[in-house]
Design a protein around this motif. Sequence first.
Motif, PDB file in Angstrom:
ATOM      1  N   SER A 172       0.874  -1.175   0.000  1.00 20.89           N
ATOM      2  CA  SER A 172       0.000   0.000   0.000  1.00 20.89           C
ATOM      3  C   SER A 172       0.908   1.221   0.000  1.00 20.89           C
ATOM      4  O   SER A 172       2.035   1.156   0.486  1.00 20.89           O
ATOM      5  CB  SER A 172      -0.904   0.003   1.235  1.00 20.89           C
ATOM      6  OG  SER A 172      -0.106  -0.045   2.396  1.00 20.89           O
ATOM      7  N   PRO A 174       1.009   5.599   0.732  1.00 23.04           N
ATOM      8  CA  PRO A 174       0.226   6.590   1.485  1.00 23.04           C
ATOM      9  C   PRO A 174      -0.910   7.153   0.636  1.00 23.04           C
ATOM     10  O   PRO A 174      -0.751   7.353  -0.573  1.00 23.04           O
ATOM     11  CB  PRO A 174       1.262   7.673   1.812  1.00 23.04           C
ATOM     12  CG  PRO A 174       2.583   6.985   1.762  1.00 23.04           C
ATOM     13  CD  PRO A 174       2.443   5.920   0.717  1.00 23.04           C
ATOM     14  N   SER A 175      -2.058   7.396   1.267  1.00 21.50           N
ATOM     15  CA  SER A 175      -3.196   7.961   0.533  1.00 21.50           C
ATOM     16  C   SER A 175      -2.812   9.325  -0.028  1.00 21.50           C
ATOM     17  O   SER A 175      -2.039  10.063   0.584  1.00 21.50           O
ATOM     18  CB  SER A 175      -4.394   8.153   1.469  1.00 21.50           C
ATOM     19  OG  SER A 175      -4.770   6.903   1.982  1.00 21.50           O
ATOM     20  N   GLN A 176      -3.391   9.620  -1.158  1.00 23.72           N
ATOM     21  CA  GLN A 176      -3.098  10.924  -1.761  1.00 23.72           C
ATOM     22  C   GLN A 176      -3.670  12.037  -0.899  1.00 23.72           C
ATOM     23  O   GLN A 176      -4.734  11.888  -0.302  1.00 23.72           O
ATOM     24  CB  GLN A 176      -3.750  11.016  -3.137  1.00 23.72           C
ATOM     25  CG  GLN A 176      -3.184  10.053  -4.145  1.00 23.72           C
ATOM     26  CD  GLN A 176      -3.503  10.507  -5.557  1.00 23.72           C
ATOM     27  OE1 GLN A 176      -3.180  11.612  -5.931  1.00 23.72           O
ATOM     28  NE2 GLN A 176      -4.142   9.644  -6.324  1.00 23.72           N
ATOM     29  N   ASN A 177      -2.972  13.152  -0.860  1.00 22.98           N
ATOM     30  CA  ASN A 177      -3.499  14.359  -0.234  1.00 22.98           C
ATOM     31  C   ASN A 177      -3.928  15.272  -1.375  1.00 22.98           C
ATOM     32  O   ASN A 177      -3.112  15.984  -1.955  1.00 22.98           O
ATOM     33  CB  ASN A 177      -2.409  15.018   0.625  1.00 22.98           C
ATOM     34  CG  ASN A 177      -2.858  16.362   1.161  1.00 22.98           C
ATOM     35  OD1 ASN A 177      -4.020  16.739   1.014  1.00 22.98           O
ATOM     36  ND2 ASN A 177      -1.938  17.096   1.754  1.00 22.98           N
ATOM     37  N   LEU A 178      -5.226  15.218  -1.709  1.00 28.10           N
ATOM     38  CA  LEU A 178      -5.697  15.918  -2.901  1.00 28.10           C
ATOM     39  C   LEU A 178      -5.583  17.436  -2.778  1.00 28.10           C
ATOM     40  O   LEU A 178      -5.647  18.163  -3.762  1.00 28.10           O
ATOM     41  CB  LEU A 178      -7.129  15.503  -3.233  1.00 28.10           C
ATOM     42  CG  LEU A 178      -7.264  14.024  -3.650  1.00 28.10           C
ATOM     43  CD1 LEU A 178      -8.709  13.616  -3.820  1.00 28.10           C
ATOM     44  CD2 LEU A 178      -6.471  13.728  -4.925  1.00 28.10           C
ATOM     45  N   GLY A 233       6.124   7.516   3.184  1.00 25.05           N
ATOM     46  CA  GLY A 233       5.556   8.867   3.227  1.00 25.05           C
ATOM     47  C   GLY A 233       6.511   9.932   3.728  1.00 25.05           C
ATOM     48  O   GLY A 233       6.076  10.989   4.189  1.00 25.05           O
ATOM     49  N   TYR A 310      -0.435  11.823  -8.970  1.00 22.67           N
ATOM     50  CA  TYR A 310      -0.515  11.576  -7.522  1.00 22.67           C
ATOM     51  C   TYR A 310      -0.219  12.896  -6.810  1.00 22.67           C
ATOM     52  O   TYR A 310       0.671  13.633  -7.219  1.00 22.67           O
ATOM     53  CB  TYR A 310       0.555  10.531  -7.161  1.00 22.67           C
ATOM     54  CG  TYR A 310       0.602  10.090  -5.708  1.00 22.67           C
ATOM     55  CD1 TYR A 310      -0.088   8.964  -5.262  1.00 22.67           C
ATOM     56  CD2 TYR A 310       1.366  10.811  -4.770  1.00 22.67           C
ATOM     57  CE1 TYR A 310      -0.038   8.567  -3.944  1.00 22.67           C
ATOM     58  CE2 TYR A 310       1.418  10.409  -3.448  1.00 22.67           C
ATOM     59  CZ  TYR A 310       0.717   9.289  -3.037  1.00 22.67           C
ATOM     60  OH  TYR A 310       0.767   8.890  -1.720  1.00 22.67           O
TER      61      TYR A 310
END
Length: 312
Positions: A172, A174-178, A233, A310
Amino acid sequence: MKGPLFYSKILLFGEYGIIKDSKGLSIPYNFFKGALKSEDTLSANAQESNDSLRNYYTYLENLQRSEPGLISFKLDSLKQDVEKGMYFDSSIPQGYGIGSSGALVAAIYDKYAINKITVLENLTREKLLKLKEIFGKMESFFHGKSSGLDPLNSYLSLPILINSRDNIESTSIPSQNLNGKGAVFLLDSGIIGETAPMVQIFMEKMKQEGFRNVLKDQFIKHTDACVEDFVSGNVKSLFGNLKQLSNVVLDHFKPMIPKEFHKLWKQGIETNDYYLKLCGSGGGGYILGFTEDLEKARIALKDHHLEVVYNF
Protein backbone atom coordinates in the motif's frame (compact mmCIF):
# COMPACT_ATOMS: atom_id res chain seq x y z
CA MET A 1 -15.42 -0.88 -23.43
CA LYS A 2 -16.94 -4.18 -22.36
CA GLY A 3 -15.38 -6.99 -20.36
CA PRO A 4 -12.81 -6.63 -17.60
CA LEU A 5 -10.74 -3.46 -17.86
CA PHE A 6 -6.97 -3.52 -17.52
CA TYR A 7 -5.19 -0.34 -16.60
CA SER A 8 -1.90 1.27 -17.53
CA LYS A 9 0.88 1.40 -14.94
CA ILE A 10 3.63 3.74 -13.90
CA LEU A 11 6.96 2.45 -12.67
CA LEU A 12 7.68 5.27 -10.23
CA PHE A 13 11.13 3.95 -9.39
CA GLY A 14 13.34 1.15 -10.62
CA GLU A 15 13.69 1.59 -14.40
CA TYR A 16 16.94 -0.09 -15.47
CA GLY A 17 17.90 -0.61 -11.81
CA ILE A 18 15.59 -3.59 -11.38
CA ILE A 19 17.56 -5.36 -14.13
CA LYS A 20 20.44 -5.23 -11.63
CA ASP A 21 18.39 -5.94 -8.49
CA SER A 22 17.51 -2.46 -7.26
CA LYS A 23 14.22 -1.84 -5.48
CA GLY A 24 11.27 -0.72 -7.56
CA LEU A 25 7.76 0.62 -7.09
CA SER A 26 5.05 0.30 -9.71
CA ILE A 27 1.52 1.72 -9.37
CA PRO A 28 -1.62 1.30 -11.49
CA TYR A 29 -2.64 4.39 -13.44
CA ASN A 30 -6.38 4.27 -14.08
CA PHE A 31 -6.49 7.19 -16.52
CA PHE A 32 -5.67 4.82 -19.42
CA LYS A 33 -7.20 1.38 -19.89
CA GLY A 34 -7.94 -1.41 -22.32
CA ALA A 35 -10.30 -4.36 -22.81
CA LEU A 36 -10.75 -7.21 -25.28
CA LYS A 37 -13.62 -6.61 -27.69
CA SER A 38 -15.10 -8.27 -30.77
CA GLU A 39 -16.85 -6.71 -33.73
CA ASP A 40 -17.95 -7.88 -37.17
CA THR A 41 -16.61 -4.81 -38.96
CA LEU A 42 -13.26 -3.54 -37.74
CA SER A 43 -11.81 -0.04 -38.02
CA ALA A 44 -8.23 0.28 -39.30
CA ASN A 45 -6.83 0.40 -35.73
CA ALA A 46 -8.94 -2.54 -34.58
CA GLN A 47 -7.86 -4.52 -37.66
CA GLU A 48 -4.21 -3.83 -36.85
CA SER A 49 -4.77 -5.06 -33.28
CA ASN A 50 -6.59 -8.14 -34.59
CA ASP A 51 -3.68 -8.93 -36.95
CA SER A 52 -1.25 -8.57 -34.05
CA LEU A 53 -3.39 -10.96 -31.96
CA ARG A 54 -3.19 -13.54 -34.78
CA ASN A 55 0.61 -13.45 -34.54
CA TYR A 56 0.38 -13.47 -30.75
CA TYR A 57 -1.79 -16.61 -30.87
CA THR A 58 1.00 -18.41 -32.78
CA TYR A 59 3.55 -17.18 -30.23
CA LEU A 60 1.45 -18.44 -27.28
CA GLU A 61 0.91 -21.79 -29.03
CA ASN A 62 4.71 -22.17 -29.30
CA LEU A 63 5.21 -21.01 -25.71
CA GLN A 64 2.77 -23.61 -24.42
CA ARG A 65 4.51 -26.29 -26.46
CA SER A 66 8.03 -25.34 -25.33
CA GLU A 67 7.14 -24.75 -21.66
CA PRO A 68 4.22 -27.07 -20.86
CA GLY A 69 4.90 -26.87 -17.12
CA LEU A 70 4.66 -23.08 -17.08
CA ILE A 71 1.26 -22.31 -18.58
CA SER A 72 -1.64 -23.72 -20.59
CA PHE A 73 -4.12 -21.65 -22.57
CA LYS A 74 -7.57 -22.28 -24.01
CA LEU A 75 -5.97 -21.99 -27.45
CA ASP A 76 -9.04 -23.11 -29.41
CA SER A 77 -11.17 -20.40 -27.82
CA LEU A 78 -8.48 -17.78 -28.43
CA LYS A 79 -8.15 -18.80 -32.09
CA GLN A 80 -11.94 -18.73 -32.63
CA ASP A 81 -12.28 -15.32 -30.97
CA VAL A 82 -9.44 -13.84 -33.04
CA GLU A 83 -11.04 -15.22 -36.22
CA LYS A 84 -14.34 -13.63 -35.16
CA GLY A 85 -12.68 -10.21 -35.04
CA MET A 86 -11.43 -9.85 -31.47
CA TYR A 87 -9.08 -6.94 -30.81
CA PHE A 88 -7.71 -4.99 -27.84
CA ASP A 89 -9.63 -1.75 -27.44
CA SER A 90 -7.19 0.48 -25.60
CA SER A 91 -6.67 4.13 -24.73
CA ILE A 92 -3.12 3.39 -23.48
CA PRO A 93 -0.64 5.13 -25.79
CA GLN A 94 1.98 2.77 -27.24
CA GLY A 95 5.66 3.55 -26.76
CA TYR A 96 4.98 5.83 -23.80
CA GLY A 97 6.40 3.68 -21.01
CA ILE A 98 3.11 3.11 -19.22
CA GLY A 99 2.42 -0.51 -20.09
CA SER A 100 0.31 -0.79 -23.23
CA SER A 101 1.51 -4.34 -23.96
CA GLY A 102 1.29 -5.20 -20.24
CA ALA A 103 -2.43 -4.49 -20.17
CA LEU A 104 -3.01 -6.67 -23.25
CA VAL A 105 -1.01 -9.55 -21.74
CA ALA A 106 -3.04 -9.28 -18.50
CA ALA A 107 -6.30 -9.35 -20.47
CA ILE A 108 -5.28 -12.45 -22.48
CA TYR A 109 -4.09 -14.28 -19.34
CA ASP A 110 -7.30 -13.41 -17.50
CA LYS A 111 -9.54 -14.72 -20.27
CA TYR A 112 -7.61 -17.68 -21.70
CA ALA A 113 -5.20 -19.09 -19.09
CA ILE A 114 -6.11 -22.50 -17.67
CA ASN A 115 -5.74 -22.82 -13.86
CA LYS A 116 -4.97 -19.12 -13.59
CA ILE A 117 -3.89 -17.50 -10.35
CA THR A 118 -6.65 -15.05 -9.43
CA VAL A 119 -6.60 -11.74 -7.61
CA LEU A 120 -9.00 -13.15 -5.00
CA GLU A 121 -6.50 -15.74 -3.75
CA ASN A 122 -4.06 -15.27 -0.93
CA LEU A 123 -1.27 -13.85 -3.08
CA THR A 124 1.82 -15.42 -1.56
CA ARG A 125 5.28 -14.40 -2.74
CA GLU A 126 5.51 -17.70 -4.65
CA LYS A 127 2.30 -16.95 -6.55
CA LEU A 128 3.43 -13.42 -7.37
CA LEU A 129 6.78 -14.70 -8.66
CA LYS A 130 5.03 -17.39 -10.69
CA LEU A 131 2.72 -14.79 -12.24
CA LYS A 132 5.68 -12.50 -12.93
CA GLU A 133 7.52 -15.36 -14.66
CA ILE A 134 4.49 -16.26 -16.80
CA PHE A 135 3.88 -12.62 -17.71
CA GLY A 136 7.56 -12.10 -18.54
CA LYS A 137 7.41 -14.94 -21.08
CA MET A 138 4.07 -13.76 -22.46
CA GLU A 139 5.23 -10.15 -22.87
CA SER A 140 8.54 -11.06 -24.51
CA PHE A 141 6.61 -11.26 -27.79
CA PHE A 142 6.21 -7.47 -27.76
CA HIS A 143 9.65 -6.14 -26.92
CA GLY A 144 12.28 -8.79 -26.41
CA LYS A 145 13.11 -9.51 -22.79
CA SER A 146 10.44 -8.57 -20.26
CA SER A 147 10.48 -8.53 -16.46
CA GLY A 148 6.74 -9.32 -16.40
CA LEU A 149 6.08 -6.44 -13.99
CA ASP A 150 3.85 -4.36 -16.29
CA PRO A 151 1.30 -7.15 -16.87
CA LEU A 152 1.50 -8.09 -13.17
CA ASN A 153 0.60 -4.56 -12.17
CA SER A 154 -2.18 -4.35 -14.71
CA TYR A 155 -3.57 -7.76 -13.75
CA LEU A 156 -3.61 -7.14 -9.99
CA SER A 157 -4.34 -3.39 -10.17
CA LEU A 158 -2.33 -2.97 -6.97
CA PRO A 159 0.92 -1.16 -6.22
CA ILE A 160 3.82 -3.62 -6.51
CA LEU A 161 6.92 -3.27 -4.36
CA ILE A 162 10.02 -4.88 -5.82
CA ASN A 163 12.53 -5.59 -3.05
CA SER A 164 14.81 -7.60 -5.32
CA ARG A 165 14.45 -9.90 -8.32
CA ASP A 166 13.09 -12.78 -6.23
CA ASN A 167 11.26 -10.74 -3.64
CA ILE A 168 8.15 -8.86 -4.73
CA GLU A 169 4.97 -8.06 -2.85
CA SER A 170 1.77 -6.11 -3.29
CA THR A 171 1.95 -3.05 -1.08
CA SER A 172 0.00 0.00 0.00
CA ILE A 173 1.21 3.53 -0.56
CA PRO A 174 0.23 6.59 1.48
CA SER A 175 -3.20 7.96 0.53
CA GLN A 176 -3.10 10.92 -1.76
CA ASN A 177 -3.50 14.36 -0.23
CA LEU A 178 -5.70 15.92 -2.90
CA ASN A 179 -5.26 19.38 -1.35
CA GLY A 180 -1.47 19.01 -1.12
CA LYS A 181 0.86 21.29 -3.07
CA GLY A 182 3.22 18.48 -4.11
CA ALA A 183 2.63 16.11 -7.01
CA VAL A 184 3.93 13.37 -9.26
CA PHE A 185 3.15 14.25 -12.88
CA LEU A 186 3.66 13.03 -16.44
CA LEU A 187 5.22 15.20 -19.10
CA ASP A 188 4.53 14.26 -22.73
CA SER A 189 7.75 14.28 -24.78
CA GLY A 190 5.71 14.09 -27.98
CA ILE A 191 8.03 11.33 -29.23
CA ILE A 192 7.23 7.62 -29.34
CA GLY A 193 9.90 5.66 -27.49
CA GLU A 194 10.97 2.12 -28.29
CA THR A 195 12.02 -0.12 -25.43
CA ALA A 196 14.36 -2.52 -27.23
CA PRO A 197 16.91 0.04 -28.56
CA MET A 198 17.08 1.79 -25.17
CA VAL A 199 17.71 -1.49 -23.35
CA GLN A 200 20.40 -2.25 -25.94
CA ILE A 201 22.16 1.06 -25.15
CA PHE A 202 21.97 0.26 -21.44
CA MET A 203 23.44 -3.23 -21.94
CA GLU A 204 26.31 -1.74 -23.98
CA LYS A 205 27.01 0.78 -21.21
CA MET A 206 27.01 -2.06 -18.67
CA LYS A 207 30.18 -3.38 -20.31
CA GLN A 208 32.07 -0.38 -18.89
CA GLU A 209 33.28 -0.79 -15.33
CA GLY A 210 32.84 2.94 -14.61
CA PHE A 211 29.18 2.81 -15.58
CA ARG A 212 28.59 -0.36 -13.53
CA ASN A 213 30.04 1.41 -10.47
CA VAL A 214 27.84 4.47 -11.03
CA LEU A 215 24.82 2.20 -11.32
CA LYS A 216 25.60 0.40 -8.06
CA ASP A 217 26.97 3.26 -5.95
CA GLN A 218 24.67 6.06 -7.08
CA PHE A 219 21.72 5.07 -9.25
CA ILE A 220 20.61 2.02 -7.28
CA LYS A 221 21.43 3.64 -3.93
CA HIS A 222 19.19 6.65 -4.63
CA THR A 223 16.48 4.52 -6.28
CA ASP A 224 16.27 2.29 -3.20
CA ALA A 225 16.12 5.33 -0.92
CA CYS A 226 13.33 6.91 -3.05
CA VAL A 227 11.26 3.72 -2.86
CA GLU A 228 11.62 3.56 0.93
CA ASP A 229 10.80 7.26 1.31
CA PHE A 230 7.74 7.07 -0.96
CA VAL A 231 6.24 3.97 0.69
CA SER A 232 6.79 5.38 4.20
CA GLY A 233 5.56 8.87 3.23
CA ASN A 234 8.81 10.65 4.09
CA VAL A 235 8.40 13.50 1.60
CA LYS A 236 11.32 15.66 2.75
CA SER A 237 13.86 12.85 2.41
CA LEU A 238 12.21 11.73 -0.85
CA PHE A 239 12.89 15.03 -2.59
CA GLY A 240 16.52 15.04 -1.45
CA ASN A 241 17.01 11.61 -2.98
CA LEU A 242 15.01 12.53 -6.10
CA LYS A 243 17.36 15.46 -6.78
CA GLN A 244 20.35 13.10 -6.59
CA LEU A 245 18.64 10.52 -8.80
CA SER A 246 17.64 13.11 -11.41
CA ASN A 247 21.24 14.31 -11.49
CA VAL A 248 22.68 10.79 -11.97
CA VAL A 249 20.26 10.13 -14.84
CA LEU A 250 21.17 13.42 -16.55
CA ASP A 251 24.89 12.65 -16.25
CA HIS A 252 24.87 8.95 -17.16
CA PHE A 253 21.62 8.14 -19.02
CA LYS A 254 21.62 11.03 -21.52
CA PRO A 255 20.81 8.86 -24.60
CA MET A 256 17.54 7.85 -22.87
CA ILE A 257 16.47 11.50 -22.44
CA PRO A 258 15.10 13.17 -25.60
CA LYS A 259 17.51 16.00 -26.56
CA GLU A 260 14.84 18.69 -26.28
CA PHE A 261 14.51 17.90 -22.58
CA HIS A 262 18.17 18.05 -21.49
CA LYS A 263 17.88 21.76 -20.69
CA LEU A 264 14.54 21.41 -18.84
CA TRP A 265 15.96 18.49 -16.86
CA LYS A 266 18.96 20.57 -15.74
CA GLN A 267 16.77 23.59 -14.99
CA GLY A 268 14.67 21.53 -12.56
CA ILE A 269 17.74 20.40 -10.63
CA GLU A 270 19.14 23.96 -10.48
CA THR A 271 15.91 25.70 -9.42
CA ASN A 272 14.43 22.85 -7.29
CA ASP A 273 11.03 23.68 -8.84
CA TYR A 274 10.69 20.07 -10.05
CA TYR A 275 12.83 16.99 -10.68
CA LEU A 276 12.51 14.82 -13.78
CA LYS A 277 13.22 11.12 -14.17
CA LEU A 278 12.71 8.40 -16.77
CA CYS A 279 9.31 6.78 -17.08
CA GLY A 280 10.04 3.27 -18.29
CA SER A 281 12.97 2.87 -20.65
CA GLY A 282 12.96 6.46 -21.93
CA GLY A 283 13.88 7.55 -25.44
CA GLY A 284 10.51 9.29 -25.74
CA GLY A 285 7.01 8.71 -24.40
CA TYR A 286 6.34 10.19 -20.99
CA ILE A 287 8.86 11.70 -18.61
CA LEU A 288 8.05 11.51 -14.90
CA GLY A 289 8.17 14.66 -12.81
CA PHE A 290 8.08 15.26 -9.06
CA THR A 291 7.46 18.62 -7.43
CA GLU A 292 6.84 19.98 -3.94
CA ASP A 293 4.92 22.91 -5.46
CA LEU A 294 2.76 22.07 -8.46
CA GLU A 295 1.99 25.71 -9.32
CA LYS A 296 5.72 26.53 -9.49
CA ALA A 297 6.30 23.50 -11.71
CA ARG A 298 3.41 24.48 -14.01
CA ILE A 299 4.90 27.97 -14.47
CA ALA A 300 8.41 26.59 -15.07
CA LEU A 301 7.07 24.06 -17.57
CA LYS A 302 4.42 26.36 -19.08
CA ASP A 303 5.06 25.14 -22.64
CA HIS A 304 4.19 21.56 -21.65
CA HIS A 305 1.05 19.79 -20.56
CA LEU A 306 1.37 18.24 -17.09
CA GLU A 307 -0.79 15.22 -16.28
CA VAL A 308 -1.00 14.82 -12.48
CA VAL A 309 -0.72 11.22 -11.30
CA TYR A 310 -0.51 11.58 -7.52
CA ASN A 311 -0.79 14.45 -5.01
CA PHE A 312 1.31 14.83 -1.85
